[in-house]
Design a protein around this motif. Structure first.
Motif, PDB file in Angstrom:
ATOM      1  N   SER A  42      -6.099  -1.229   8.468  1.00 19.73           N
ATOM      2  CA  SER A  42      -6.037  -1.639   7.062  1.00 19.73           C
ATOM      3  C   SER A  42      -7.421  -2.024   6.537  1.00 19.73           C
ATOM      4  O   SER A  42      -7.767  -1.709   5.391  1.00 19.73           O
ATOM      5  N   LEU A  43      -8.202  -2.686   7.366  1.00 17.72           N
ATOM      6  CA  LEU A  43      -9.555  -3.055   6.945  1.00 17.72           C
ATOM      7  C   LEU A  43     -10.434  -1.820   6.780  1.00 17.72           C
ATOM      8  O   LEU A  43     -11.252  -1.748   5.851  1.00 17.72           O
ATOM      9  N   ASP A  65      -2.701  -6.286   3.346  1.00 19.16           N
ATOM     10  CA  ASP A  65      -1.950  -5.601   4.402  1.00 19.16           C
ATOM     11  C   ASP A  65      -2.492  -6.003   5.776  1.00 19.16           C
ATOM     12  O   ASP A  65      -1.718  -6.272   6.711  1.00 19.16           O
ATOM     13  N   TYR A 112      -7.200  -2.448  -6.253  1.00 15.35           N
ATOM     14  CA  TYR A 112      -6.503  -1.684  -5.219  1.00 15.35           C
ATOM     15  C   TYR A 112      -6.979  -2.064  -3.819  1.00 15.35           C
ATOM     16  O   TYR A 112      -6.173  -2.175  -2.890  1.00 15.35           O
ATOM     17  N   ARG A 113      -8.289  -2.229  -3.634  1.00 12.81           N
ATOM     18  CA  ARG A 113      -8.811  -2.475  -2.282  1.00 12.81           C
ATOM     19  C   ARG A 113      -8.250  -3.773  -1.694  1.00 12.81           C
ATOM     20  O   ARG A 113      -8.028  -3.866  -0.491  1.00 12.81           O
ATOM     21  N   GLU A 114      -8.012  -4.747  -2.561  1.00 12.21           N
ATOM     22  CA  GLU A 114      -7.490  -6.014  -2.078  1.00 12.21           C
ATOM     23  C   GLU A 114      -6.100  -5.861  -1.458  1.00 12.21           C
ATOM     24  O   GLU A 114      -5.691  -6.660  -0.604  1.00 12.21           O
ATOM     25  N   PHE A 151      -5.166  -3.534   0.557  1.00  6.63           N
ATOM     26  CA  PHE A 151      -5.350  -3.201   1.970  1.00  6.63           C
ATOM     27  C   PHE A 151      -5.778  -4.430   2.771  1.00  6.63           C
ATOM     28  O   PHE A 151      -5.421  -4.588   3.938  1.00  6.63           O
ATOM     29  N   VAL A 152      -6.559  -5.303   2.148  1.00  2.00           N
ATOM     30  CA  VAL A 152      -6.938  -6.555   2.810  1.00  2.00           C
ATOM     31  C   VAL A 152      -5.688  -7.411   3.042  1.00  2.00           C
ATOM     32  O   VAL A 152      -5.497  -7.994   4.118  1.00  2.00           O
ATOM     33  N   THR A 210       0.800  -1.228   0.000  1.00  2.63           N
ATOM     34  CA  THR A 210       0.000   0.000   0.000  1.00  2.63           C
ATOM     35  C   THR A 210       0.831   1.277   0.000  1.00  2.63           C
ATOM     36  O   THR A 210       0.277   2.359  -0.201  1.00  2.63           O
ATOM     37  N   ALA A 236      -9.531  -0.339   3.577  1.00  3.29           N
ATOM     38  CA  ALA A 236     -10.066  -1.147   2.476  1.00  3.29           C
ATOM     39  C   ALA A 236     -11.528  -0.821   2.203  1.00  3.29           C
ATOM     40  O   ALA A 236     -11.993  -0.932   1.056  1.00  3.29           O
TER      41      ALA A 236
END
Length: 422
Positions: free
Chosen positions: A98-99, A180, A173-175, A177-178, A35, A102
Motif C-alpha cells: 500500500s505504501l 490502507d 487519492y494518495r492518502e 493508500f496510506v 482503494t 501511495a
C-alpha cells in the motif's frame, strides 16, 4: 440482589479468537474499501497512466497472488510458520504494498506495488480460512465463516463510503493508500497480540511437496475445485462484466441509453447492503443442510439472477425494477455460497493439511476471476444478441453445476458410509 451479565443470544457462540479475527478483518476491510473502486480512477486521471497500463498492473497482482496462495498454504501447514506467522507476514507485505502504491508515480512502481499486494493477499487467504477451521467444529463453522465474511463485507462497504467522502472533500487519492497501509498495520497488531497459533502438526507431518501431491490426488477435492471455479466465475461477472453491460447494452425507455453511473453504483450498493443483512439469517437456515445441497440451492439462485439480468436486457420497460430484483437474488446466492464452500473444505481436508486445501480453494478463485472477465469481455465485444445471450448461457450452465454437486454428494456419502462401517 443479583445482576445478570447481558448476552447477545442471537449471536453465534464462537471461540473468542474468531471474533477477534473478524474484528481485525473488519478494520482491514475498511482499508481495502478505501482503494477498491478509486485506484483505477486515480492512476488514469491523476498519475497519467493509460487504461491499458492500469489493467496490466492490476492483472499482475493475480500472477503474484497465485504464488502467494501456494506459499501461503504450505507456510500455514508448516511447524515454523504456522497460521499466525503466515498472517503476520501477509499483513506486513500488504502494508508495504500500500505504501509503494501511495508513492507510485510511474508504471513500473505501480506494477511493483500490485505484485506485492497480490503476494500479500495470496498469503492471507489460506491462513485465515485455516484459523477459522481450527477454532470451530461442525455446524459452528458455517456461522464462523459467515461472521468473518460479514466483517469483510461490512468493512469494505464502510471503506468505500468513507473513501468517496474523503475524495469528494479533499481530492486526496494518495492518502487513501496510506490509510490502507495503516489498516494492515492494525491488522498485524491484532494478530500479534490476540491470535494464538492454532496449527497442530500431526505425528507424521508431511513435507510441502508431499502434502500438495496428496491433496491433488484427492478426487473429492478435485471435483469440488471444478464446481468452485464455476461459482467464482459467476461471482466475477457481478464485479467485472455486469457494470459495463448495464451501462452500454441496456436501453432504458426514458433516455434510450443504459443506466447512469449513479444508478449502477446504487444497484451495487443495494447488492452489498442486502448481502450484509442476509448473511447470518441465510446461514442459520442453511446450517442443517449438507454442504453440497446448500451449494445446489445457491446455484439455483445464481441461475435465477442471471435469468433476471437477461430479462433486464431484452425487456421493453421497467429495466431498473428487473435489475434491482436481479441484484437482490445475487446477494442471496453469494451469502449462501461462501460459508458452505469454506466449510466443505474443512470436511475434505485432513487437519494437518488445511492450509494446503484452503490454498487450492483460493486458487480456484484466481482461476474463476481470470475466466469470468475474459469470457464476459469477449461477449460484450460481440453483437448485442451475444451480449444478451451471455446471461442466458450462464443461467443454463447451472444445470451442469448442480449435476457436479450431486455427484460430489454421492462420493461424500459413500466415504461416510465406508468410515462408519470401519
Amino acid at each position: 440482589m443479583t445482576f445478570r451479565k447481558p448476552t447477545l443470544s442471537w449471536l453465534p457462540q464462537l471461540n473468542s479468537q474468531v471474533w477477534i479475527l473478524a474484528a481485525g478483518r473488519f478494520l482491514s476491510g475498511i482499508g481495502t474499501g478505501f482503494t477498491l473502486f478509486y485506484a483505477p480512477i486515480f492512476f488514469v486521471n491523476q498519475v497519467g497512466l493509460s487504461a491499458t497500463q492500469v489493467g496490466i498492473g492490476l492483472g499482475s497482482a493475480s500472477i503474484s497472488g497465485v504464488i502467494g496462495r501456494i506459499l501461503g498454504g504450505s507456510f500455514a501447514d508448516s511447524k515454523f510458520w504456522g497460521r499466525r506467522r503466515t498472517l503476520l507476514l501477509s499483513a506486513a507485505v500488504s502494508a508495504v504494498a500500500s505504501l509503494v502504491l501511495a508513492m507510485s508515480n510511474n508504471f513500473h512502481i505501480f506494477v511493483v506495488g500490485n505484485l506485492l499486494m497480490g503476494m500479500g493477499i495470496g498469503l492471507y487467504w489460506p491462513a485465515t480460512e485455516a484459523v477459522v477451521a481450527d477454532l470451530t467444529q461442525g455446524e459452528q463453522r458455517n456461522e464462523a465463516y459467515a461472521i468473518t465474511r460479514l466483517a469483510d463485507n461490512l468493512g469494505m462497504g464502510i471503506g468505500i463510503v468513507l473513501g468517496g467522502v474523503l475524495i469528494g472533500a479533499t481530492g486526496a487519492y494518495r492518502e487513501l493508500f496510506v490509510l490502507d497501509a495503516i489498516s494492515f498495520v492494525v491488522f498485524f497488531g491484532v494478530v500479534y497480540v490476540a491470535i494464538a497459533e492454532t496449527y497442530k502438526p500431526g505425528e507424521r507431518e508431511q513435507q510441502a511437496f508431499s502434502s500438495w501431491a496428496t491433496a491433488l490426488r484427492d478426487r473429492s477435492l478435485l471435483i469440488f475445485c471444478l464446481v468452485n471455479i464455476i461459482f467464482t466465475t459467476y461471482i466475477s461477472q457481478t464485479q467485472s462484466t455486469m457494470p459495463l453491460y448495464f451501462s452500454n447494452f441496456l436501453r432504458v425507455e426514458a433516455s434510450g441509453k443504459g443506466f447512469s453511473p449513479t444508478t449502477i453504483s446504487a444497484l451495487f450498493t443495494w447488492h452489498l447492503v442486502l448481502a450484509i443483512l442476509l448473511q447470518m439469517p441465510v446461514v442459520k437456515i442453511f446450517k442443517r443442510l449438507s454442504h453440497p445441497y446448500a451449494l445446489c440451492i445457491s446455484a439455483l439462485f445464481w441461475g435465477l439472477g442471471f435469468s433476471l439480468i437477461w430479462f433486464t436486457g431484452v425487456a421493453a420497460s421497467s429495466q431498473l425494477v428487473w435489475a434491482i430484483l436481479a441484484m437482490g437474488v445475487f446477494a442471496i446466492a453469494l451469502v449462501s455460497y461462501t460459508p458452505s464452500a469454506s466449510s466443505l473444505i474443512t470436511v475434505l481436508a485432513p487437519e494437518s493439511q488445511r492450509g494446503v486445501y484452503f490454498s487450492i480453494n483460493s486458487l480456484c478463485w484466481a482461476i474463476g476471476y481470470f475466466i469470468g472477465p475474459t469470457v464476459g469481455g469477449w461477449a460484450l465485444d460481440q453483437p448485442p444478441v451475444v451480449a444478451h445471450g451471455l446471461w442466458l448461457g450462464f443461467a443454463l450452465s447451472v444445470a451442469i453445476t448442480i449435476g457436479i454437486l450431486q455427484y460430489l454428494n454421492q462420493i461424500l456419502n459413500a466415504k461416510n458410509a465406508e468410515g462408519n462401517a470401519k
